[in-house]
Design a protein around this motif. Sequence first.
Motif, PDB file in Angstrom:
ATOM      1  N   GLU A 149      -5.320   8.310   1.968  1.00 59.98           N
ATOM      2  CA  GLU A 149      -4.508   7.804   0.865  1.00 59.98           C
ATOM      3  C   GLU A 149      -3.091   8.349   0.957  1.00 59.98           C
ATOM      4  O   GLU A 149      -2.804   9.251   1.764  1.00 59.98           O
ATOM      5  CB  GLU A 149      -5.157   8.189  -0.474  1.00 59.98           C
ATOM      6  CG  GLU A 149      -6.492   7.496  -0.715  1.00 59.98           C
ATOM      7  CD  GLU A 149      -7.081   7.835  -2.075  1.00 59.98           C
ATOM      8  OE1 GLU A 149      -6.906   8.982  -2.530  1.00 59.98           O
ATOM      9  OE2 GLU A 149      -7.700   6.937  -2.687  1.00 59.98           O
ATOM     10  N   VAL A 150      -2.196   7.814   0.135  1.00 56.86           N
ATOM     11  CA  VAL A 150      -0.803   8.238   0.151  1.00 56.86           C
ATOM     12  C   VAL A 150      -0.713   9.731  -0.155  1.00 56.86           C
ATOM     13  O   VAL A 150      -1.154  10.200  -1.205  1.00 56.86           O
ATOM     14  CB  VAL A 150       0.022   7.437  -0.874  1.00 56.86           C
ATOM     15  CG1 VAL A 150       1.471   7.918  -0.881  1.00 56.86           C
ATOM     16  CG2 VAL A 150      -0.046   5.950  -0.565  1.00 56.86           C
TER      17      VAL A 150
ATOM     18  N   GLN B 131      -0.839  11.517   5.113  1.00 56.43           N
ATOM     19  CA  GLN B 131      -0.605  10.143   5.547  1.00 56.43           C
ATOM     20  C   GLN B 131       0.811   9.987   6.084  1.00 56.43           C
ATOM     21  O   GLN B 131       1.038   9.310   7.099  1.00 56.43           O
ATOM     22  CB  GLN B 131      -0.826   9.159   4.396  1.00 56.43           C
ATOM     23  CG  GLN B 131      -0.770   7.707   4.850  1.00 56.43           C
ATOM     24  CD  GLN B 131      -0.422   6.758   3.728  1.00 56.43           C
ATOM     25  OE1 GLN B 131       0.654   6.830   3.146  1.00 56.43           O
ATOM     26  NE2 GLN B 131      -1.343   5.865   3.411  1.00 56.43           N
TER      27      GLN B 131
ATOM     28  N   CYS C 285       9.719   3.414   5.891  1.00 57.55           N
ATOM     29  CA  CYS C 285       8.811   4.290   5.135  1.00 57.55           C
ATOM     30  C   CYS C 285       9.610   5.510   4.729  1.00 57.55           C
ATOM     31  O   CYS C 285      10.157   6.207   5.588  1.00 57.55           O
ATOM     32  CB  CYS C 285       7.605   4.685   5.982  1.00 57.55           C
ATOM     33  SG  CYS C 285       6.458   5.802   5.126  1.00 57.55           S
TER      34      CYS C 285
ATOM     35  N   SER D 210       8.550   8.379   2.784  1.00 65.15           N
ATOM     36  CA  SER D 210       7.862   9.659   2.960  1.00 65.15           C
ATOM     37  C   SER D 210       7.637   9.969   4.428  1.00 65.15           C
ATOM     38  O   SER D 210       7.773  11.122   4.866  1.00 65.15           O
ATOM     39  CB  SER D 210       6.534   9.667   2.203  1.00 65.15           C
ATOM     40  OG  SER D 210       5.664   8.651   2.681  1.00 65.15           O
TER      41      SER D 210
ATOM     42  N   TYR E   4       4.844   8.884  -6.037  1.00 67.39           N
ATOM     43  CA  TYR E   4       4.034   9.851  -5.300  1.00 67.39           C
ATOM     44  C   TYR E   4       3.387  10.907  -6.196  1.00 67.39           C
ATOM     45  O   TYR E   4       3.656  11.019  -7.387  1.00 67.39           O
ATOM     46  CB  TYR E   4       4.902  10.600  -4.277  1.00 67.39           C
ATOM     47  CG  TYR E   4       5.795   9.783  -3.411  1.00 67.39           C
ATOM     48  CD1 TYR E   4       5.339   8.636  -2.760  1.00 67.39           C
ATOM     49  CD2 TYR E   4       7.116  10.170  -3.193  1.00 67.39           C
ATOM     50  CE1 TYR E   4       6.170   7.905  -1.923  1.00 67.39           C
ATOM     51  CE2 TYR E   4       7.960   9.454  -2.354  1.00 67.39           C
ATOM     52  CZ  TYR E   4       7.486   8.321  -1.739  1.00 67.39           C
ATOM     53  OH  TYR E   4       8.311   7.608  -0.918  1.00 67.39           O
TER      54      TYR E   4
ATOM     55  N   THR F  47      -1.847   7.630  -5.423  1.00 69.13           N
ATOM     56  CA  THR F  47      -2.252   7.786  -4.028  1.00 69.13           C
ATOM     57  C   THR F  47      -2.661   6.455  -3.400  1.00 69.13           C
ATOM     58  O   THR F  47      -3.042   6.415  -2.231  1.00 69.13           O
ATOM     59  CB  THR F  47      -3.426   8.772  -3.905  1.00 69.13           C
ATOM     60  OG1 THR F  47      -4.531   8.287  -4.671  1.00 69.13           O
ATOM     61  CG2 THR F  47      -3.027  10.161  -4.400  1.00 69.13           C
ATOM     62  N   ARG F  48      -2.542   5.367  -4.157  1.00 72.26           N
ATOM     63  CA  ARG F  48      -2.899   4.043  -3.620  1.00 72.26           C
ATOM     64  C   ARG F  48      -2.333   2.953  -4.521  1.00 72.26           C
ATOM     65  O   ARG F  48      -1.899   3.214  -5.639  1.00 72.26           O
ATOM     66  CB  ARG F  48      -4.415   3.894  -3.507  1.00 72.26           C
ATOM     67  CG  ARG F  48      -5.170   4.136  -4.791  1.00 72.26           C
ATOM     68  CD  ARG F  48      -6.667   4.200  -4.564  1.00 72.26           C
ATOM     69  NE  ARG F  48      -7.141   2.986  -3.917  1.00 72.26           N
ATOM     70  CZ  ARG F  48      -8.295   2.400  -4.235  1.00 72.26           C
ATOM     71  NH1 ARG F  48      -9.074   2.908  -5.158  1.00 72.26           N
ATOM     72  NH2 ARG F  48      -8.664   1.314  -3.613  1.00 72.26           N
TER      73      ARG F  48
ATOM     74  N   CYS G 211      10.117   5.152  -2.043  1.00 72.87           N
ATOM     75  CA  CYS G 211       8.923   4.460  -1.539  1.00 72.87           C
ATOM     76  C   CYS G 211       9.194   2.986  -1.265  1.00 72.87           C
ATOM     77  O   CYS G 211       9.526   2.218  -2.182  1.00 72.87           O
ATOM     78  CB  CYS G 211       7.721   4.581  -2.475  1.00 72.87           C
ATOM     79  SG  CYS G 211       6.198   3.958  -1.715  1.00 72.87           S
TER      80      CYS G 211
END
Length: 314
Positions: A50-51, A55, A84, A86, A136, A164-165, A194
Amino acid sequence: MDVSFLGGPQPQRGVGIVAPFDFALDRELWRWVPDDVSLHLTRTPFVPVEVSLDQARLVSEHETLRSAVQALSAVEPEVLAYACTSGSFVGGTRGERAMSAAMEQASETPSLTTSGALLDALREIDARRVAVITPYTKSVTDSLEDFLGEAGVAVTGRAYLGLTRHIWKVPYRDVVEMAREAVGDAPDALFISCTNLPTYDVIPQLEAELRMPVLSANQVTMWAALRRVGKEAVGAYQALLDPAARRGPAGMAPAPPAEPPGPAAANVPPAADPVEQEAALAGAGAEGGEPLDGFDPPYPPAGGDEWGGPQPPR
């Protein structure tokens, strides 16, 4: 029917995009793109994580990036962008530069990342103090703040959702609420992190309400990639893309007070009759359907249920 006179399609400038496996906002990226530019997207391999910081590290490994950009090289893009946030800030500023270098080495194509584009955008608008909002968890948001601090940018306030998703499903009203919470200490700008968080429609609305430039991950990515090929990103009333917007709804200072009337005021003719004035405005600049300067339609009201979200992807 002979259609040979049509020739072929108009030449397209190519921008290659490497996105994480769970990226769901392809259409949002296209909204910043002019008609003579094509996006070529590919995704990193799926990982069952998951985020999180884990990840972010997995989807930004150099070997993963090399494979992705080599696949994109088949369509010969003029620039490559790793979309992306992160994944490009998790290794700090040094890690971000190494990612861009690895992409360029694998493809022999100019390359950039979302986090590198963010730093370029902050320099463009001369913002040294920023508020940040993210979908996040705290640990990933902390990593973003560390990245900005390493680059000499102070974070004055922040808010995060702890997700996280399913980040692409966040409605605009949640983004607005976070923004209002984060900007209390008068930053130079607001950054919405994000690339999987929808932001295109909310940027001008927040700029109008907060009276500051608002940057988002997808916006800075497309702005920087298009600039590399000599093109301008499309986006009305966004301060990063339109310098005039920095003096308009996103102006950092209120309009100066009006000068008191001087002796010459007595010679000013009386105001026109309201009906006549309205008729004159309706006819002025009507040719070509161009809007009148200074008579742009107002922003819709902010807050409450007016802030919905983007249309859900099908």
